[in-house]
Design a protein around this motif. Structure first.
Motif, PDB file in Angstrom:
ATOM      1  N   SER A   1      98.121  60.724 -10.647  1.00 52.67           N
ATOM      2  CA  SER A   1      99.019  61.788 -10.519  1.00 52.67           C
ATOM      3  C   SER A   1      98.978  62.522  -9.270  1.00 52.67           C
ATOM      4  CB  SER A   1      99.236  62.602 -11.734  1.00 52.67           C
ATOM      5  OG  SER A   1      99.653  61.551 -12.939  1.00 52.67           O
TER       6      SER A   1
ATOM      7  N   ASP B   1     105.614  58.018 -11.349  1.00 56.37           N
ATOM      8  CA  ASP B   1     104.410  58.299 -12.068  1.00 56.37           C
ATOM      9  C   ASP B   1     104.451  57.892 -13.659  1.00 56.37           C
ATOM     10  OD1 ASP B   1     102.031  59.050 -13.038  1.00 56.37           O
ATOM     11  OD2 ASP B   1     102.266  61.327 -12.284  1.00 56.37           O
ATOM     12  N   GLU B   2     103.864  56.728 -13.934  1.00 62.65           N
ATOM     13  CA  GLU B   2     103.933  56.192 -15.339  1.00 62.65           C
ATOM     14  C   GLU B   2     105.306  56.273 -15.875  1.00 62.65           C
ATOM     15  OE1 GLU B   2     100.946  56.802 -17.855  1.00 62.65           O
ATOM     16  OE2 GLU B   2      99.485  57.750 -16.482  1.00 62.65           O
TER      17      GLU B   2
HETATM   18 MG    MG Z   1      99.060  61.236 -14.777  1.00 60.50          MG
END
Ligand code: MG
Ligand code: ATP
Lengths: 474, 243
Positions: free
Chosen positions: B47, B168-169
């Motif tokens: 991240s 991000d994910e």
């Molecule tokens: Mg993360």
């Protein structure tokens, strides 16, 4: 983000938190409301005072009354002559800065009677026709006495509506207006003919109240007391004028001064006007009628020249009074200064109260904005992450704060109207409050400023948020 | 020249005297049109890397060049503009504004780039069409399923036609079926020529992308490029069935 969309975002945010926003606005509403309402009240007060000032003859009117001889002149006491007709003629001759020089001779303890009704006029004077202009009287019915009436010392009088009401009955009691011109009355048991009556003097407020009462139509049980309240509303200047009885100066002199001491004579030194001849019939010095005038009136032609004019009058009078200062000037300036001070104080204290409530309102807005940005840290983070600049966020929060203040301010203007009406209801005898555009703009402007000031710190805090920290915030 | 160039980037946190190197001397190039996955265990710095790439965060050391702009020299204002114009960001938790409609959410980046309201609407609807949500334009995010919310977020990321999309994910908060649909969407977008970098800790997802970067303790542990390795770039899942 442009300004309009910032406003619409702000409005939406406020709408989404209706209740909270409303509570927040309350401080501003009260602040603006009280500011406008108090200024309306003060304005009403001011108008009332100005009306009264004009009613008593305006700032230009000056009058000279007798004064105790100063101690350093006590040894010349016997040479003091008081205010006499000599003063009047001397002033007319030698004081070009003043005009409408008018003598007034007053008699107290006078009773006017007619058909079993008796009345003690508040103001019973012998004077010249010029008194009409001097005191801003308007003869509505009949006429004012003239120079001939004075010369012949005719038993005529001009009265105010108050005198009429007492002797003939008021329009409210009788249901129609009596115009007693041509009627006879007895003044201290001497027969006088009424030749004129002044118009009814009243304040703007009383006039409106009376007209409204008339429009509503007469309610037999109600109309009397209603009117009465209007009349006894403490508007002294107007009532004073209404309860006046004017007679010619010479008539006063002959019938109430010289005549009252049984045909006594003046000492011949300074007897009033043309009265000397007729009065100097007989009698001893100890019973001599008093030739002194109660008051000498004049008007200053140019208000800016007040001091010069007074000096001029003083010079003339010093001469006629043998250098003895047994007279004093009375101007309305003191009165008007007192009023100005009173109004300034009222304005100041009202302003402070309103300013405090606006301040409290501002603190309320700031508080709610701080709470709001804490709640919206995530939203602000998202906005920044997709491209909002410092300025975008700053403006958004500031606009929200200002919008709250503006809505509060507008509501406050509405509230002030209600407040003013409420206050008029509570104290109906006061002056009609006057809501001025100036005061409304000022109050509204203040509320906007408060909104801006209250919004700056929260807006700065929000705009400075780091998007990452804002997004991680749960 | 690469679209994104990271040179010796480190992100160091200081917690009570202790030094945490979330990123440790990372150098990385991303070319236009690439489809990259960044994979690694929890806490490895994925991240952090994403945020630095997305100009949401600044590195402690090192330089970043994005589309010929030196990021560390840019002002806050310029960074906001870059985030707005050149970068699309998709978050694990969608990060839609709950008070705005789907359409308004997608319009939001254009609000900050001064696009007229009519054009905003047209382009937002177009972007929604791309993620097949045009019939949900008037809904609130809370009235949508997780997958639909993420598709809204993707539409928002795409609406200003960015040079690169970071995610991000994006499937981290979705069930596997919905996640797969989102992944298919990214694949389709990549096929259309967009540059996409996504973070995941799921090797199966990472296997879909032609290039795969593995991060461990803030360092690049492996950089696998299927094209260079000559391996097939065919995805494991079937393309393109829609749900
Ligand atoms: Mg993360
Ligand atoms: N604000 C911060 N202060 C201190 N340390 C931080 C901060 N932000 C991240 N870290 C640390 O940096 C490291 C990398 O965090 P990061 O969020 O990038 O991990 P990640 O790979 O995304 O993990 P996950 O898969 O769980 O999301 C972690 O050890 C984390 O504790």
């Amino acid at each position: 983000m442009n300004f309009l969309s910032a406003i619409s975002v702000g409005l939406k945010e406020i709408w989404a938190n209706k209740f909270r926003s409303m509570l927040t606005m309350l401080g501003i509403v009260l602040g603006v409301g009280s500011l406008v309402a108090q200024s309306a009240l003060v304005k009403g007060l001011e108008n009332g005072m100005k009306e009264a000032l004009i009613a008593i003859g305006g700032l230009e009117k000056v009058y000279i009354t007798p004064q105790a001889i100063p101690t350093w002149q006590q040894h010349r006491k016997d040479q003091a002559v008081g205010n006499t007709m000599n003063d009047i003629y001397a002033l007319q001759r030698s004081a070009p800065l003043v005009h409408l020089v008018t003598p007034e001779m007053q008699t107290r303890e006078v009773t006017v009677t007619r058909a079993g009704k008796a009345f003690n006029p508040w103001h019973f004077v012998g004077t010249w026709p010029a008194a009409l202009e001097l005191n801003q009287h308007v003869v509505e019915h009949g006429r004012m006495f003239n120079a001939v009436d004075d010369e012949e010392a005719r038993s005529v009088c001009v009265i105010g509506t108050g005198t009429r009401d007492a002797l003939f009955g008021s329009p409210e009691e009788i249901g129609r207006e009596i115009i007693p011109v041509g009627e006879y009355v007895n003044i201290n048991n001497q027969r006088f003919r009424i030749i004129g009556m002044f118009e009814h003097y009243e304040s703007e407020m009383d006039r409106k109240a009376r007209e409204q009462a008339l429009e509503r139509g007469p309610e037999p049980g109600q109309s009397g007391p209603t009117r009465k309240r209007g009349r006894t509303s403490g508007r002294g200047a107007f009532e004073w004028k209404n309860n006046t009885v004017y007679i010619p100066l010479k008539t006063m002199w002959l019938k109430f001064r010289a005549g009252a001491v049984g045909g006594g004579t003046g000492t011949g030194t300074t007897a009033g006007s043309s009265t000397t001849a007729s009065v100097s019939a007989s009698a001893g010095i100890d019973t001599a009628p008093d030739p002194r005038l109660s008051t000498v009136y004049f008007k200053v032609i140019d208000l800016d020249q007040m001091n010069n004019a007074l000096q001029q009058v003083k010079n003339v009078l010093t001469h006629t009074h043998n250098g003895i200062e047994d007279f004093a000037f009375n101007t309305q300036e003191n009165w008007s200064e007192n009023i100005t001070t009173a109004i300034r104080n009222a304005r100041l204290s009202g302003g402070i109260i309103a300013a405090i409530s606006l301040l409290v309102g501002g603190v309320g807005i700031m508080n709610i904005m701080l709470a709001s940005i804490t709640e919206r840290v995530r939203e602000i983070g998202i906005r920044k992450a997709i491209g909002a600049t410092f300025l975008d966020v700053f403006v958004q929060i500031l606009v929200e704060s200002v919008v709250i203040a503006v809505i509060g301010g507008l509501a406050g203007l509405l509230a002030s109207k209600g407040l003013v009406e409420l206050l008029s209801l509570v104290s109906p005898t006061g002056n009609t409050p006057v809501m001025t555009v100036d005061a409304m703009l000022l109050a509204f402007g203040f509320s906007v400023c408060v909104g801006i000031l209250a919004g700056i710190i929260p807006a700065f805090k929000a705009a400075r948020l780091n998007p990452i920290q804002a997004l991680r915030y749960e | 020249m690469a679209l994104v160039e990271l040179r010796n980037v480190s992100k160091i946190y200081h917690l009570g005297g202790e030094e945490i190197r979330a990123l440790d001397d990372i150098s990385l190039d991303i070319d236009g049109g690439e489809f990259i996955s960044i994979i690694g265990p929890s806490g490895s710095g994925k991240s952090t890397l994403m945020h630095i790439l997305g100009c949401l965060d600044s590195p402690s050391k090192g330089t970043i060049r994005l589309d010929d702009t030196m990021i560390e020299k840019a002002s806050q204002r310029e960074l906001a503009r870059i985030r707005n114009q050149k970068i699309g960001f998709v978050f694990q938790f969608f990060n839609l504004l709950p008070k705005l409609s789907v359409l308004q959410n997608v319009e939001l980046p254009m609000v900050y780039s001064g696009v007229s309201s009519r054009e905003r609407r047209d382009r937002a609807l177009e972007a929604l069409k791309l993620v097949e949500l045009e019939n949900r334009a008037k809904h609130r995010p809370m009235q949508l399923s997780g997958g639909q919310q993420q598709r809204t977020a993707i539409a928002r990321a795409l609406v200003n036609s960015p040079k690169i999309v970071f995610a991000d994910e994006p499937t981290g908060n979705l069930d596997s079926h919905t996640g797969e649909a989102i992944l298919q969407l990214f694949y389709k977008l990549s096929q259309e020529g967009r540059t996409i970098a996504l973070v995941t800790h799921d090797p199966e997802i990472a296997a879909v992308t032609p290039r795969r970067i593995e991060i461990r303790d803030g360092k690049i542990a492996r950089n696998v490029d299927a094209k260079l390795a000559g391996a097939g770039s065919t995805p494991k899942f079937s393309v393109p069935t829609q749900n």
